[in-house]
Design a protein around this motif. Sequence first.
Motif, short mmCIF file in Angstrom:
data_model
loop_
_atom_site.label_atom_id
_atom_site.label_comp_id
_atom_site.label_asym_id
_atom_site.label_seq_id
_atom_site.Cartn_x
_atom_site.Cartn_y
_atom_site.Cartn_z
N ALA A 197 -0.05 10.02 6.60
CA ALA A 197 0.61 8.97 5.81
C ALA A 197 1.78 8.41 6.58
CB ALA A 197 1.08 9.54 4.47
N ALA A 198 2.22 7.21 6.17
CA ALA A 198 3.38 6.57 6.76
C ALA A 198 3.98 5.60 5.76
CB ALA A 198 3.01 5.85 8.06
N GLY A 199 5.09 4.98 6.13
CA GLY A 199 5.80 4.10 5.21
C GLY A 199 5.20 2.72 5.07
N SER A 200 4.21 2.38 5.89
CA SER A 200 3.56 1.08 5.79
C SER A 200 2.11 1.22 6.23
CB SER A 200 4.25 0.05 6.68
OG SER A 200 4.04 0.35 8.04
N ALA A 201 1.29 0.24 5.83
CA ALA A 201 -0.12 0.29 6.21
C ALA A 201 -0.28 0.17 7.72
CB ALA A 201 -0.88 -0.83 5.51
N ALA A 202 0.49 -0.71 8.34
CA ALA A 202 0.38 -0.89 9.79
C ALA A 202 0.73 0.40 10.53
CB ALA A 202 1.30 -2.03 10.24
N ALA A 203 1.79 1.08 10.07
CA ALA A 203 2.20 2.32 10.73
C ALA A 203 1.19 3.44 10.48
CB ALA A 203 3.58 2.74 10.24
N ALA A 204 0.66 3.51 9.27
CA ALA A 204 -0.30 4.57 8.96
C ALA A 204 -1.60 4.40 9.73
CB ALA A 204 -0.57 4.59 7.45
N LEU A 205 -2.03 3.16 9.88
CA LEU A 205 -3.28 2.91 10.59
C LEU A 205 -3.13 3.13 12.09
CD1 LEU A 205 -4.52 -0.18 8.58
CD2 LEU A 205 -5.68 2.03 8.75
N GLY A 206 -1.95 2.83 12.60
CA GLY A 206 -1.66 3.10 14.01
C GLY A 206 -2.78 2.66 14.93
N ARG A 207 -3.35 3.62 15.67
CA ARG A 207 -4.43 3.32 16.61
C ARG A 207 -5.81 3.63 16.04
NH1 ARG A 207 -1.99 5.81 22.32
NH2 ARG A 207 -0.11 4.49 22.40
N GLU A 208 -5.89 3.88 14.74
CA GLU A 208 -7.17 4.28 14.16
C GLU A 208 -8.24 3.20 14.27
OE1 GLU A 208 -7.41 7.22 13.72
OE2 GLU A 208 -6.01 8.16 12.34
N ALA A 264 -5.40 -6.69 12.53
CA ALA A 264 -6.65 -7.45 12.52
C ALA A 264 -7.81 -6.54 12.87
CB ALA A 264 -6.56 -8.61 13.52
N HIS A 265 -8.89 -6.64 12.07
CA HIS A 265 -10.04 -5.78 12.29
C HIS A 265 -11.27 -6.48 11.76
CE1 HIS A 265 -12.10 -2.06 13.18
NE2 HIS A 265 -12.65 -2.09 11.99
N GLY A 266 -12.37 -6.38 12.48
CA GLY A 266 -13.57 -7.13 12.13
C GLY A 266 -14.33 -6.61 10.93
#
Length: 266
Positions: A180-191, A211-213
């Motif tokens: 988990a993280a404080g934002s979606a961008a941070a939580a997704l990271g390099r996933e 951005a993701h297809g």
Amino acid sequence: MSTLVVRAAASVRAPRGRAAEGVPAALDYFRDLLTPFGEKPDGELLSRGPHVHHRDLVDLLVADEGVGGSRPELAIVAHALPDVVPFTAVAPHLTEHLGGRAVNFAIGQQGLAAPFTALRIASAYHRSGRAAEVVIAVLEQTTLPIALPLVQETPLTDSAAALVLAASAGAGLRFVRAHAAGSAAAALGRELEEDGTLLVLGPWVTEGVPAHGEVHRVAPGSYCTSLWLELADHWQEWQREYRRIVLCDTDPRSGRTHVALFAAAP
């Protein structure tokens, strides 16, 4: 080395509820519980709810052959909203359906983080050699003694999902990690950097994500069960079509974003 892979799953949406019973006694309990916090239970709200108990949801989940036929060493119930009936021991009820030998407990008071915590615990039990098979049941009922905007304004629907995770060194949709993280961008990271990744976004992700297809957006109507209902319904087709499945949702009450990664091993 073996990891936990999805062996079966089941979902339940909007089951038939019960007649409202024992409301005066329940109101006495809720009055004692809520008054110190400046809240008063609403008898009319409690009476007109669907009255789908956690035990009812468990009974419907184990009616699925894949879930009901499992014999786990660990059984976890995860929920974000309380049961209709206070202090009902639902994890032992689940275990009784599944052979009766599993260590069992419930995870609550964590919002939609609870199922992610359950996955991390399941993985730790497996790595320590204490569980070759795990069942996680995610439950959500909507009959409450006080009004919550999250429930009434969404509105939420009674629902439940179950995952059977079994040890395997071979093919299957394996659990990799949850965080988990404080934002979606941070939580997704390099996933999302690898090709062949499906991003499954829960209904509570409202901020921008990388951005993701390939994106599957879950429709509104559930709080902590949303991602797991979709996984239960689609895991077999997703493991055939994608190399990695990333589940992501943001808790509207805490603002924290939670992510779980599954990978399809050939």
